[in-house]
Design a protein around this motif. Structure first.
Motif, PDB file in Angstrom:
ATOM      1  N   GLU A  63       0.739  -1.542   0.090  1.00  0.00           N
ATOM      2  CA  GLU A  63       0.695   0.080   0.401  1.00  0.00           C
ATOM      3  C   GLU A  63       0.440   1.760  -0.159  1.00  0.00           C
ATOM      4  N   LYS A  66       1.963   1.305  -3.512  1.00  0.00           N
ATOM      5  CA  LYS A  66       1.117   2.501  -3.944  1.00  0.00           C
ATOM      6  C   LYS A  66       0.680   3.581  -4.292  1.00  0.00           C
ATOM      7  N   VAL A  67       1.208   4.172  -2.822  1.00  0.00           N
ATOM      8  CA  VAL A  67       0.881   5.224  -2.583  1.00  0.00           C
ATOM      9  C   VAL A  67       1.536   6.894  -2.965  1.00  0.00           C
ATOM     10  N   ARG A  70       1.755   6.496  -7.014  1.00  0.00           N
ATOM     11  CA  ARG A  70       0.322   7.421  -7.058  1.00  0.00           C
ATOM     12  C   ARG A  70       1.208   9.524  -7.208  1.00  0.00           C
ATOM     13  N   LYS A  71       1.768   8.952  -6.215  1.00  0.00           N
ATOM     14  CA  LYS A  71       2.563  10.980  -6.116  1.00  0.00           C
ATOM     15  C   LYS A  71       3.256  11.110  -7.212  1.00  0.00           C
ATOM     16  N   HIS A  89       9.238   9.540   2.392  1.00  0.00           N
ATOM     17  CA  HIS A  89       7.748   8.363   2.328  1.00  0.00           C
ATOM     18  C   HIS A  89       7.837   7.445   3.549  1.00  0.00           C
TER      19      HIS A  89
END
Length: 89
Positions: A63, A66-67, A70-71, A89
């Motif tokens: 997860e 994925k974040v 996407r960023k 991050h």
């Protein structure tokens, strides 16, 4: 001469997009847009500045991965994080 001002910022934000592409390739061993991935650097750069689709975020990523991806793939360069932000991050 090096890039300065706005051009330098745009170049760095394109590098963030490219980092996302490398993440997709590393996670899937496939091109970021599948078979539709442009073969030429110029065509790939145009893809980052058009309304075309962003690369799909691989389901195999955690997860957090994925974040992160996407960023990197925010369509508007100004919305992409800096490299420093991604390190946190």
């Amino acid at each position: 001469q090096g890039l300065i001002g706005k051009n330098r910022c745009s170049a760095m934000k394109a590098d963030i997009w490219s980092l996302g592409c490398v993440l997709v390739e590393a996670a899937t061993a496939k091109k970021p847009w599948g078979e539709a991935t442009p073969d030429f650097v110029h065509a790939a750069l145009l893809q980052t500045h058009t309304e075309g689709p962003s690369p799909l975020v691989p389901a195999v990523l955690t997860e957090a991965g994925k974040v992160f991806a996407r960023k990197c793939f925010k369509r508007t360069p100004a919305q992409r994080p800096s490299a420093e932000d991604l390190l946190l991050h």
